[in-house]
Design an enzyme around this catalytic site. Structure first.
Site, PDB file in Angstrom:
ATOM      1  N   ASP A 218      39.917  40.112  53.928  1.00 52.77           N
ATOM      2  CA  ASP A 218      40.168  41.055  52.843  1.00 52.77           C
ATOM      3  C   ASP A 218      38.887  41.839  52.573  1.00 52.77           C
ATOM      4  OD1 ASP A 218      41.721  42.291  50.884  1.00 52.77           O
ATOM      5  OD2 ASP A 218      41.045  40.924  49.333  1.00 52.77           O
TER       6      ASP A 218
ATOM      7  N   TYR B 148      36.857  45.304  50.608  1.00 55.84           N
ATOM      8  CA  TYR B 148      36.527  45.698  49.230  1.00 55.84           C
ATOM      9  C   TYR B 148      36.165  47.179  49.324  1.00 55.84           C
ATOM     10  CZ  TYR B 148      34.272  44.573  44.637  1.00 55.84           C
ATOM     11  OH  TYR B 148      33.907  44.468  43.312  1.00 55.84           O
TER      12      TYR B 148
ATOM     13  N   HIS C 160      37.448  50.822  42.515  1.00 57.26           N
ATOM     14  CA  HIS C 160      37.726  49.427  42.169  1.00 57.26           C
ATOM     15  C   HIS C 160      36.430  48.624  42.088  1.00 57.26           C
ATOM     16  CE1 HIS C 160      39.530  45.477  42.029  1.00 57.26           C
ATOM     17  NE2 HIS C 160      38.893  45.131  43.145  1.00 57.26           N
TER      18      HIS C 160
ATOM     19  N   ARG D 147      29.775  42.378  35.504  1.00 60.02           N
ATOM     20  CA  ARG D 147      28.311  42.406  35.416  1.00 60.02           C
ATOM     21  C   ARG D 147      27.863  43.627  34.616  1.00 60.02           C
ATOM     22  NH1 ARG D 147      29.831  41.749  40.555  1.00 60.02           N
ATOM     23  NH2 ARG D 147      29.254  43.901  41.079  1.00 60.02           N
TER      24      ARG D 147
ATOM     25  N   GLU E 270      46.869  42.526  43.149  1.00 56.12           N
ATOM     26  CA  GLU E 270      45.994  43.499  43.782  1.00 56.12           C
ATOM     27  C   GLU E 270      46.816  44.327  44.753  1.00 56.12           C
ATOM     28  OE1 GLU E 270      41.474  41.736  43.597  1.00 56.12           O
ATOM     29  OE2 GLU E 270      42.575  41.561  45.496  1.00 56.12           O
TER      30      GLU E 270
ATOM     31  N   GLU F 183      47.269  46.531  47.696  1.00 55.21           N
ATOM     32  CA  GLU F 183      46.460  46.767  48.886  1.00 55.21           C
ATOM     33  C   GLU F 183      47.331  47.252  50.043  1.00 55.21           C
ATOM     34  OE1 GLU F 183      43.654  43.765  49.923  1.00 55.21           O
ATOM     35  OE2 GLU F 183      43.534  42.925  47.887  1.00 55.21           O
TER      36      GLU F 183
ATOM     37  N   ASP G 216      47.359  40.905  47.210  1.00 55.71           N
ATOM     38  CA  ASP G 216      46.456  39.754  47.284  1.00 55.71           C
ATOM     39  C   ASP G 216      46.289  39.186  45.874  1.00 55.71           C
ATOM     40  OD1 ASP G 216      44.881  38.037  48.871  1.00 55.71           O
ATOM     41  OD2 ASP G 216      43.067  38.993  48.122  1.00 55.71           O
TER      42      ASP G 216
ATOM     43  N   ARG H  99      41.749  35.448  38.153  1.00 54.98           N
ATOM     44  CA  ARG H  99      40.452  36.021  37.793  1.00 54.98           C
ATOM     45  C   ARG H  99      39.520  35.024  37.105  1.00 54.98           C
ATOM     46  NH1 ARG H  99      40.187  40.291  41.088  1.00 54.98           N
ATOM     47  NH2 ARG H  99      41.901  41.764  40.751  1.00 54.98           N
TER      48      ARG H  99
ATOM     49  N   GLN I 210      38.178  32.810  39.824  1.00 53.74           N
ATOM     50  CA  GLN I 210      37.260  33.638  40.607  1.00 53.74           C
ATOM     51  C   GLN I 210      35.925  33.836  39.892  1.00 53.74           C
ATOM     52  OE1 GLN I 210      38.806  37.552  41.332  1.00 53.74           O
ATOM     53  NE2 GLN I 210      36.984  38.258  42.424  1.00 53.74           N
TER      54      GLN I 210
ATOM     55  N   TYR J 156      32.652  32.456  42.042  1.00 58.26           N
ATOM     56  CA  TYR J 156      32.300  33.435  43.075  1.00 58.26           C
ATOM     57  C   TYR J 156      30.809  33.662  43.273  1.00 58.26           C
ATOM     58  CZ  TYR J 156      31.003  37.628  40.324  1.00 58.26           C
ATOM     59  OH  TYR J 156      30.367  38.542  39.531  1.00 58.26           O
TER      60      TYR J 156
ATOM     61  N   LYS K 149      41.565  33.203  45.169  1.00 58.64           N
ATOM     62  CA  LYS K 149      42.304  34.149  46.015  1.00 58.64           C
ATOM     63  C   LYS K 149      43.230  33.472  47.027  1.00 58.64           C
ATOM     64  CE  LYS K 149      40.091  38.167  45.024  1.00 58.64           C
ATOM     65  NZ  LYS K 149      40.713  39.482  44.793  1.00 58.64           N
TER      66      LYS K 149
ATOM     67  N   THR L 101      49.020  35.372  49.364  1.00 57.95           N
ATOM     68  CA  THR L 101      48.925  36.791  49.692  1.00 57.95           C
ATOM     69  C   THR L 101      50.291  37.213  50.205  1.00 57.95           C
ATOM     70  OG1 THR L 101      46.586  36.616  50.304  1.00 57.95           O
ATOM     71  CG2 THR L 101      47.788  38.526  51.120  1.00 57.95           C
TER      72      THR L 101
ATOM     73  N   THR M  24      41.655  45.962  46.865  1.00 60.87           N
ATOM     74  CA  THR M  24      42.414  46.667  45.838  1.00 60.87           C
ATOM     75  C   THR M  24      42.228  48.176  45.940  1.00 60.87           C
ATOM     76  OG1 THR M  24      42.161  44.795  44.346  1.00 60.87           O
ATOM     77  CG2 THR M  24      42.793  46.893  43.350  1.00 60.87           C
TER      78      THR M  24
ATOM     79  N   GLU N 275      41.578  45.747  35.935  1.00 62.04           N
ATOM     80  CA  GLU N 275      41.083  47.078  35.592  1.00 62.04           C
ATOM     81  C   GLU N 275      41.947  47.747  34.529  1.00 62.04           C
ATOM     82  OE1 GLU N 275      39.804  49.255  39.461  1.00 62.04           O
ATOM     83  OE2 GLU N 275      41.213  47.659  40.015  1.00 62.04           O
TER      84      GLU N 275
END
Length: 375
Positions: free
Chosen positions: A99, A101, A106, A115, A167, A169, A201, A205, A208, A212, A221, A225, A312, A326
């Site tokens: 997968d 990114y 996104h 962050r 997600e 995708e 996917d 959260r 994660q 992560y 994750k 899927t 995503t 989001e």
């Protein structure tokens, strides 16, 4: 044969179907019918319960078969079934799953949410398509229920995910493998990749967010899927190729930045019957061929049935975000009547369309999943 919008002779996607007690086999959708390729041709590769044997034959066989299927679809009485009378199965035997990114919007949004006091993008993000290895064994066909995962939500806390997400995708299916130690060139994309699937996917959260750092996604994750039952061959997307929005700084030469192109594919995210987002795949920063080139740039080999996903898909506008993370901005901004993350019983549908070679639009296979309570 009768036709339906988006499933005409300029599309003809492949899938695996069964009828009653007969074994799964290869079919092609034409309008509201599923053509039985084994019954029509007698070829052993079409009697298989996945597309892998056929895909491994390579681009010449793909082109020849597409011409034969086009003629078959236009014949008077081809061996076929009403699409509503067949059962659809996972179309490929998934070898490896990666997968990516690849959406700038996104990645920027997620960085700001997770962050807020640091740079929104990792240092490497604009230099290479960031990705991670997923779990091939939990790729399931559209319509398969998705059980809410449980895991560690924080230090000393285990339980069902409270922030289950989708997600939106696009997935790319590898038909022809490569030799270990020999990178697959950006320009060999069409020699290796057979076609595309819609892909969700699913993401927990809260799991994660806790796990992560420093190695990235894992149990948040890997539980499920979902992919569409129909694989749209690359030949059906010839009119959908489009320029990328732009890449700065210029990627390295093996990523062929001067030749990289994206796909003009529109996505709809439907939550319990309501369209909540319309992400455009044309807004992606990294191209499909760049993802393939990067995936193999260290000499990692490809196998028939490999699946790699875009990550995503999100556009620049609030109504183009491809995840609930989001859309609700980390759960702080409820949308669509107070929603933040997925509740038990919610049904998610991802729909896709693209320009067809005849001037209209084709409808790619949709991806459906309903959330079931944790067990």
């Amino acid at each position: 044969m009768s036709g339906s919008a988006g499933w005409g002779p300029d599309h003809l996607p492949y899938g695996i179907f069964s009828v009653d007690d007969d074994g799964p086999r290869v079919g092609v959708r034409s309008g509201d019918r599923v053509l039985d390729l084994h019954a029509a041709t007698g070829r052993a590769c079409f009697a298989e319960p996945s597309l892998n044997a056929f895909m491994s034959l390579g681009p010449d066989a793909w082109a020849t078969t597409r011409a034969e299927v086009t003629a078959l679809a236009q014949s008077a009485d081809p061996p076929s079934y009403d699409v509503g009378a067949v059962r659809l199965h996972l179309p490929i035997e998934v070898a490896d799953y990666v997968d990516f990114y690849s959406s700038l919007h996104h990645a920027t949004n997620v960085g700001r949410i997770f962050r807020p006091d640091d740079d929104s993008l990792p240092t490497a993000w604009r230099h290479l398509p960031i990705g991670y290895h997923g779990r091939a064994g939990t790729v399931v066909v559209s319509g398969t229920p998705v059980v809410r995962p449980s895991g560690q939500l924080g230090a000393g806390l285990f339980g069902p995910s409270r922030r289950l997400d989708l997600e939106a995708e696009l997935g790319f299916v590898v038909g022809v493998g490569s030799e270990p130690g020999i990178p697959a060139s950006h320009d060999d994309f069409a020699r290796h990749v057979f076609g595309v699937v819609g892909l969700n996917d699913w993401s927990a959260r809260d799991l994660q967010a806790f796990e992560y750092v420093p190695l990235g996604p894992f149990l948040g994750k890997s539980f499920a899927t979902s992919i569409s039952p129909w694989v749209t061959p690359l030949a059906a997307l010839e009119a959908a190729w489009t320029d990328l929005p732009g890449q700065e700084p210029r990627p390295l030469d093996h990523l062929a930045p001067d030749r990289a192109r994206g796909l003009d594919i529109d996505v709809e995210v439907v939550l319990d019957g309501e369209v909540v987002s319309r992400p455009p795949y044309s807004s992606q920063y990294w191209s499909p061929a760049q993802m393939l080139a990067h995936l193999t740039s260290n000499g990692a080999s490809l196998r028939t049935g490999d699946l790699f996903a875009s990550g995503t898909i999100s556009g620049p506008e609030p109504g183009q975000r491809g995840s609930l993370l989001e859309l609700s901005w980390g759960g702080t901004q409820p949308f669509a009547g107070g929603r933040t993350f997925l509740e038990d019983g919610d049904e998610v549908v991802l729909r896709y369309s693209a320009p067809g070679t005849s001037g209209g639009r084709i409808t790619l296979g949709e991806v459906v999943g309903r959330v079931e309570p944790a067990r």
